[in-house]
Motif scaffolding. Structure first.
Motif, PDB file in Angstrom:
ATOM      1  N   PRO A 287       0.813  -1.221   0.000  1.00  0.00           N
ATOM      2  CA  PRO A 287       0.000   0.000   0.000  1.00  0.00           C
ATOM      3  C   PRO A 287       0.841   1.263   0.000  1.00  0.00           C
ATOM      4  CG  PRO A 287      -0.234  -1.175   2.080  1.00  0.00           C
ATOM      5  CD  PRO A 287       0.625  -2.021   1.208  1.00  0.00           C
ATOM      6  N   THR A 288       2.030   1.203   0.628  1.00  0.00           N
ATOM      7  CA  THR A 288       2.871   2.406   0.663  1.00  0.00           C
ATOM      8  C   THR A 288       3.332   2.761  -0.749  1.00  0.00           C
ATOM      9  OG1 THR A 288       4.648   0.899   1.305  1.00  0.00           O
ATOM     10  CG2 THR A 288       3.742   2.301   3.022  1.00  0.00           C
ATOM     11  N   LEU A 289       3.721   1.730  -1.510  1.00  0.00           N
ATOM     12  CA  LEU A 289       4.195   1.994  -2.862  1.00  0.00           C
ATOM     13  C   LEU A 289       3.028   2.322  -3.799  1.00  0.00           C
ATOM     14  CD1 LEU A 289       7.085  -0.606  -3.246  1.00  0.00           C
ATOM     15  CD2 LEU A 289       7.160   1.751  -2.451  1.00  0.00           C
TER      16      LEU A 289
ATOM     17  N   VAL B 226       4.647   8.086   1.646  1.00  0.00           N
ATOM     18  CA  VAL B 226       5.798   7.179   1.664  1.00  0.00           C
ATOM     19  C   VAL B 226       6.934   7.709   2.555  1.00  0.00           C
ATOM     20  CG1 VAL B 226       7.136   8.081  -0.285  1.00  0.00           C
ATOM     21  CG2 VAL B 226       7.056   5.608   0.111  1.00  0.00           C
ATOM     22  N   GLY B 227       7.721   6.775   3.086  1.00  0.00           N
ATOM     23  CA  GLY B 227       8.841   7.153   3.942  1.00  0.00           C
ATOM     24  C   GLY B 227      10.106   7.322   3.126  1.00  0.00           C
ATOM     25  N   GLU B 228      10.266   8.504   2.559  1.00  0.00           N
ATOM     26  CA  GLU B 228      11.419   8.730   1.690  1.00  0.00           C
ATOM     27  C   GLU B 228      11.949  10.152   1.881  1.00  0.00           C
ATOM     28  OE1 GLU B 228      10.751   8.609  -2.666  1.00  0.00           O
ATOM     29  OE2 GLU B 228      12.580   7.375  -2.658  1.00  0.00           O
TER      30      GLU B 228
ATOM     31  N   ALA C 185      16.692  -3.522   2.397  1.00  0.00           N
ATOM     32  CA  ALA C 185      16.405  -4.298   3.610  1.00  0.00           C
ATOM     33  C   ALA C 185      15.221  -5.233   3.362  1.00  0.00           C
ATOM     34  CB  ALA C 185      16.098  -3.350   4.765  1.00  0.00           C
ATOM     35  N   LYS C 186      14.364  -4.801   2.473  1.00  0.00           N
ATOM     36  CA  LYS C 186      13.165  -5.580   2.159  1.00  0.00           C
ATOM     37  C   LYS C 186      13.537  -6.983   1.658  1.00  0.00           C
ATOM     38  CE  LYS C 186       8.952  -3.738   0.091  1.00  0.00           C
ATOM     39  NZ  LYS C 186       8.353  -2.598  -0.597  1.00  0.00           N
ATOM     40  N   GLN C 187      14.504  -7.065   0.749  1.00  0.00           N
ATOM     41  CA  GLN C 187      14.892  -8.378   0.228  1.00  0.00           C
ATOM     42  C   GLN C 187      15.610  -9.193   1.301  1.00  0.00           C
ATOM     43  OE1 GLN C 187      17.985  -8.882  -2.647  1.00  0.00           O
ATOM     44  NE2 GLN C 187      17.009 -10.670  -3.556  1.00  0.00           N
TER      45      GLN C 187
ATOM     46  N   TYR D   2       2.623  -3.227  12.638  1.00  0.00           N
ATOM     47  CA  TYR D   2       3.790  -3.779  11.941  1.00  0.00           C
ATOM     48  C   TYR D   2       3.916  -3.112  10.578  1.00  0.00           C
ATOM     49  CZ  TYR D   2      -0.267  -6.258  10.181  1.00  0.00           C
ATOM     50  OH  TYR D   2      -1.506  -6.529   9.691  1.00  0.00           O
ATOM     51  N   TRP D   3       5.059  -3.265   9.980  1.00  0.00           N
ATOM     52  CA  TRP D   3       5.249  -2.687   8.648  1.00  0.00           C
ATOM     53  C   TRP D   3       4.459  -3.507   7.625  1.00  0.00           C
ATOM     54  CZ3 TRP D   3       9.133  -3.987   4.565  1.00  0.00           C
ATOM     55  CH2 TRP D   3       9.019  -3.079   3.505  1.00  0.00           C
ATOM     56  N   VAL D   4       3.877  -2.778   6.659  1.00  0.00           N
ATOM     57  CA  VAL D   4       2.887  -3.353   5.743  1.00  0.00           C
ATOM     58  C   VAL D   4       3.322  -4.621   5.006  1.00  0.00           C
ATOM     59  CG1 VAL D   4       1.653  -1.201   5.313  1.00  0.00           C
ATOM     60  CG2 VAL D   4       3.641  -1.742   3.915  1.00  0.00           C
TER      61      VAL D   4
ATOM     62  N   ASN E 266      10.046   1.893  15.237  1.00  0.00           N
ATOM     63  CA  ASN E 266       8.991   1.190  14.531  1.00  0.00           C
ATOM     64  C   ASN E 266       8.346   2.013  13.418  1.00  0.00           C
ATOM     65  OD1 ASN E 266       5.699   0.754  14.720  1.00  0.00           O
ATOM     66  ND2 ASN E 266       6.848  -1.156  14.665  1.00  0.00           N
ATOM     67  N   ASN E 267       8.249   1.383  12.275  1.00  0.00           N
ATOM     68  CA  ASN E 267       7.424   1.867  11.179  1.00  0.00           C
ATOM     69  C   ASN E 267       6.122   1.081  11.299  1.00  0.00           C
ATOM     70  OD1 ASN E 267       6.223   2.505   8.759  1.00  0.00           O
ATOM     71  ND2 ASN E 267       7.800   1.608   7.446  1.00  0.00           N
ATOM     72  N   PRO E 268       5.004   1.667  11.646  1.00  0.00           N
ATOM     73  CA  PRO E 268       4.596   3.057  11.441  1.00  0.00           C
ATOM     74  C   PRO E 268       4.531   3.957  12.670  1.00  0.00           C
ATOM     75  CG  PRO E 268       2.676   1.728  11.840  1.00  0.00           C
ATOM     76  CD  PRO E 268       3.859   0.808  11.978  1.00  0.00           C
TER      77      PRO E 268
ATOM     78  N   ALA F  19      19.042   2.952   2.956  1.00  0.00           N
ATOM     79  CA  ALA F  19      17.942   3.757   2.401  1.00  0.00           C
ATOM     80  C   ALA F  19      17.515   4.888   3.329  1.00  0.00           C
ATOM     81  CB  ALA F  19      16.754   2.859   2.081  1.00  0.00           C
ATOM     82  N   LYS F  20      17.268   4.565   4.579  1.00  0.00           N
ATOM     83  CA  LYS F  20      16.681   5.560   5.487  1.00  0.00           C
ATOM     84  C   LYS F  20      17.751   6.420   6.140  1.00  0.00           C
ATOM     85  CE  LYS F  20      12.817   3.312   4.727  1.00  0.00           C
ATOM     86  NZ  LYS F  20      11.754   3.776   3.843  1.00  0.00           N
ATOM     87  N   THR F  21      18.844   5.795   6.583  1.00  0.00           N
ATOM     88  CA  THR F  21      19.887   6.543   7.295  1.00  0.00           C
ATOM     89  C   THR F  21      20.545   7.585   6.397  1.00  0.00           C
ATOM     90  OG1 THR F  21      20.333   4.433   8.354  1.00  0.00           O
ATOM     91  CG2 THR F  21      21.874   6.206   8.810  1.00  0.00           C
TER      92      THR F  21
ATOM     93  N   LEU G 164      -4.064   6.657  11.214  1.00  0.00           N
ATOM     94  CA  LEU G 164      -3.453   6.963   9.907  1.00  0.00           C
ATOM     95  C   LEU G 164      -1.962   7.101  10.133  1.00  0.00           C
ATOM     96  CD1 LEU G 164      -5.710   9.794   8.401  1.00  0.00           C
ATOM     97  CD2 LEU G 164      -5.726   7.366   7.786  1.00  0.00           C
ATOM     98  N   ARG G 165      -1.161   6.577   9.202  1.00  0.00           N
ATOM     99  CA  ARG G 165       0.271   6.853   9.305  1.00  0.00           C
ATOM    100  C   ARG G 165       0.586   8.107   8.529  1.00  0.00           C
ATOM    101  NH1 ARG G 165       5.327   3.782   6.569  1.00  0.00           N
ATOM    102  NH2 ARG G 165       4.710   5.166   4.870  1.00  0.00           N
ATOM    103  N   LEU G 166       1.269   9.030   9.185  1.00  0.00           N
ATOM    104  CA  LEU G 166       1.751  10.238   8.508  1.00  0.00           C
ATOM    105  C   LEU G 166       3.266  10.129   8.437  1.00  0.00           C
ATOM    106  CD1 LEU G 166      -0.337  12.956  10.429  1.00  0.00           C
ATOM    107  CD2 LEU G 166      -1.015  11.600   8.450  1.00  0.00           C
TER     108      LEU G 166
END
Ligand code: GLU
Length: 410
Positions: free
Chosen positions: A14-16, A37-39, A99-101, A123-125, A172-174, A237-239, A368-370
């Motif tokens: 859903p995020t993508l 999205v978290g970018e 990290a996803k893979q 939890y993350w989606v 934690n995401n979200p 990605a995030k750091t 809702l996640r913001l």
């Protein structure tokens, strides 16, 4: 012809999906504000750009070893020493496409059909779908009502003879929660005692606020890495705000890394060598940009929490890390607005052109996640629009992208 029943049963991220929807709306000239999205918006660190550019100019971008370039593994070993105080060997490291893979390959390496994996809501989606893709069963442990913190007793009660792993994502995401040392320690010990893997998704470990430190799983075990049940996942990605490079990794026992390597060798061969070299630049170069990003996110966190405070009926737990928060919007689930968090998210997109992610995708309805990974200006504008859309005490009219909109529903 057509796709399998199984493929049909897997949901899209859903995020993508929301990211894509926002992109399309923007292309059509719609004044979309993205709290989806978290970018982060930053440029990649200069050291990463320089290393990647030099490699590209060299013109020889070839396969790397399946588990990653030796030089990047050394950089990851350095990161692990510096951040966790843990020394690991190259055989304990596998570089993955994000990290996803790493999480998916780890699950694939340890799960048989019908096995169970405990996920902590929120939890993350992608976790539940990844578990299902391994023909295994996600078992969700929800927090006490009104809380975003998982409870050890509830986790313990969910363990069965089929449990193979518990996934822990802190910060934690979200929700932006940083789990307590007590909780992390208890899960690590519980897993050790019961012979279960602890998959630690530490992708936000360095994005923490107010002087807080995210507890390290390694502090709660004496096991050597090759005997360990821990699978620790990280990435750039995030750091470093290097989302598009798709570089992640896992640190685990030789046996687990070996299994993940087999899976990788039969699927992607290896991760893009060019991006691996750039990642080395990020990890070994100056780290001041990490701090700049962290401070920017902390500032945005303060802004979003303050703005949410102006919305009657909304409760938010102040995040201690990441660039997300998960406010409780159940007050606004009412006729004329929305029946659930998905409808509320769509309502805000349609009426106010603000992208949010429904809490139900994270296993917590009513929220809702913001994401506040974008600019402060966007965060403020997004919150101004959300207030206008939901709160009848706000002015009836609003200017959005040069248009005057009139609220007709409240
Ligand atoms: N992890 C990010 C998010 O939750 C990126 C999206 C994704 O990879 O699904 O927004």
């Amino acid at each position: 012809m057509g796709v399998s029943q199984f493929a049909r049963s897997i949901a899209e991220s859903p995020t993508l999906a929301l990211n894509e929807q926002a992109r399309l709306l923007r292309e059509q000239g719609e004044p979309v504000v993205h709290l989806g999205v978290g970018e982060p918006l930053n440029r990649a660190p200069q050291a990463a750009i320089d290393k990647g550019t030099a490699a590209l100019h060299g013109g020889k971008i070839k396969y790397s070893p399946t588990t990653g370039l030796a030089s990047l593994k050394q950089a990851i070993i350095h990161y692990t020493e510096e951040h966790y105080g843990r020394t690991v060997a190259p055989r304990n490291v596998i570089v993955t496409s994000g990290a996803k893979q790493a999480i998916f390959n780890a699950l694939f390496a340890i799960l048989d059909a019908g096995d169970e994996v405990i996920l902590l809501a929120p939890y993350w989606v992608s976790y539940p779908e990844m578990v299902k893709m391994c023909r295994a069963v996600p078992v969700v442990v929800s927090p006490e009502p009104g809380s975003l913190e998982p409870d050890v007793a509830r986790v313990e009660a969910a363990v069965t003879s089929r449990t193979r792993a518990i996934v822990v994502n802190s910060p934690n995401n979200p929700s932006g929660m940083v789990y307590s040392p007590d909780f992390v320690g208890s899960i690590v010990r519980l897993c050790e005692e019961r012979g279960i893997h602890a998959i630690m998704d530490d992708i936000y470990h360095k994005l923490v606020f107010d002087g807080v430190t995210a507890p390290s799983c390694y502090d709660y075990t004496r096991l050597e890495t090759d005997q360990s049940h821990l699978i620790v996942v990280n990435g750039i990605a995030k750091t470093y705000g290097m989302t598009g490079f798709r570089i992640g990794w896992a640190i685990a026992s030789r046996e687990i890394v070996g299994a993940m390597s087999k899976i990788q060798s039969q699927t992607t061969s290896c991760v893009s060598s060019l991006c691996q070299v750039a990642a080395e630049g990020a990890l070994l170069g100056p780290q001041d940009e990490v701090e700049t990003l962290r401070r920017a996110m902390q500032h945005n966190r303060d802004v979003v929490v303050e703005e949410l405070g102006k919305l009657p009926g909304v409760r938010v737990t102040k995040p201690k890390g990441t660039f997300y928060c998960l406010p409780d919007f159940s007050h606004y689930l009412k006729p004329g607005i929305a029946a659930n968090s998905f409808e509320l998210s769509m309502f805000l997109l349609n009426k106010a052109r603000v992208v949010t992610v429904p809490g139900r995708d994270f296993g917590l309805e009513g929220h809702l996640r913001l994401s506040y990974a974008g600019s402060t200006v966007d965060v403020l504008e997004g919150m101004r629009r959300i207030r206008w859309a939901l709160d009848a005490s706000e002015p009836r009219e609003i200017e959005i992208g040069g248009r005057t909109l009139v609220r007709e529903w409240a």
